[in-house]
Design an enzyme around this catalytic site. Structure first.
Site, PDB file in Angstrom:
ATOM      1  N   ALA A  28       0.829  -1.206   0.000  1.00  0.00           N
ATOM      2  CA  ALA A  28       0.000   0.000   0.000  1.00  0.00           C
ATOM      3  C   ALA A  28       0.864   1.258   0.000  1.00  0.00           C
ATOM      4  CB  ALA A  28      -0.928  -0.004   1.213  1.00  0.00           C
ATOM      5  N   TYR A  29       1.897   1.266   0.836  1.00  0.00           N
ATOM      6  CA  TYR A  29       2.795   2.422   0.904  1.00  0.00           C
ATOM      7  C   TYR A  29       3.529   2.617  -0.419  1.00  0.00           C
ATOM      8  CZ  TYR A  29       6.714   5.369   2.366  1.00  0.00           C
ATOM      9  OH  TYR A  29       7.648   6.371   2.457  1.00  0.00           O
ATOM     10  N   ALA A  30       4.101   1.539  -0.948  1.00  0.00           N
ATOM     11  CA  ALA A  30       4.821   1.643  -2.218  1.00  0.00           C
ATOM     12  C   ALA A  30       3.887   2.069  -3.338  1.00  0.00           C
ATOM     13  CB  ALA A  30       5.488   0.312  -2.552  1.00  0.00           C
TER      14      ALA A  30
END
Length: 246
Positions: free
Chosen positions: A154-156
């Protein structure tokens, strides 16, 4: 480029955070007037401002939600009113929420994307309208898009959107004499990165780089300072700053 009578002016979103603080201090050392942005930690931003001013620099604190257009219009207005314009915008503001894709909270996904994607977009929109010729816009990405650590999908993904925006913005700024790049740190010893990790996990991450240590906020700030100042021929790039981890 500005002379001593017209110093360059930088706005650093997330300036009260770890990398943001180091960036504000480094740009002030380079002679820039600095606007230290904060979302909720006004006292920390004001402490950074005080330290810069006590060292002979120029700085102000500006608050607001990076994803709120009215807040960011007001922040840019405040910087222009105080210093006469904006030359450098550094988008360090962001959050990192981790977990496997299969069980990741969609509420957390929306929260992270609102800050990391919409926030970068809103600030960048003001930046492309206001940054003066000779200036620089510097977004923040991540090296994890290449390191591919489990739990970071999700962050990437949010930072992948930042990459795409950055590369296209650089081309949309054609003829403006403004560079647009993104800095993509690897594992860096900030509160944001270390939160929730035990000593074994931190030690393993320190070994990812052949330099066998985590990066420091100051390591990242040096690259930002280069892109904000002398690195005028670097444009439309994602600059991976990770000690050789990839």
């Amino acid at each position: 480029m500005s002379d001593s009578q017209t110093p360059r002016v930088a706005l650093v979103t997330g300036g009260s955070g770890g990398i943001g603080k180091a960036t504000c201090e480094r740009l002030a050392t380079a002679g820039m007037a600095v606007a230290v942005h904060y979302a909720g930690n006004r006292s920390r931003a004001e402490a950074i401002v005080s330290a810069i001013v006590e060292s002979g620099g120029r700085a102000i604190a500006v608050g607001g939600d990076v994803a709120d257009e009215a807040d960011m219009v007001a922040a840019f207005d405040a910087v222009e009113a105080e210093f006469g314009g904006v030359d450098v915008v550094v988008n360090t503001a962001g959050i990192m929420l981790l977990g496997p894709l299969a069980t990741f909270s969609l509420d957390d996904l929306d929260r992270m994307h609102r800050i990391n994607i919409r926030g970068t977009f809103v600030v960048s929109q003001q930046a492309v309208r206001r940054v003066r010729p000779g200036g620089a816009i510097i977004n923040f990405s991540t090296s994890v898009s290449k390191l591919q650590f489990p739990g970071y999908s999700a962050y990437a993904g949010s930072k992948g959107a930042v990459n795409a925006m950055t590369l296209i913005m650089a081309r949309e700024m054609r003829g403006r004499d403004v560079t647009v790049n993104a800095v993509a740190p690897g594992p860096t010893a900030t509160d944001l990165f270390l939160d929730g990790k035990n000593d074994d996990e931190v030690g393993a991450l320190a070994k990812v780089s052949p330099l066998e240590r985590l990066g420091t906020p100051e390591d990242i700030a040096e690259t930002v300072a280069f892109l904000a100042g002398p690195g005028r021929w670097v444009n439309g790039q994602i600059v991976y700053v990770n000690g050789g981890a990839i």
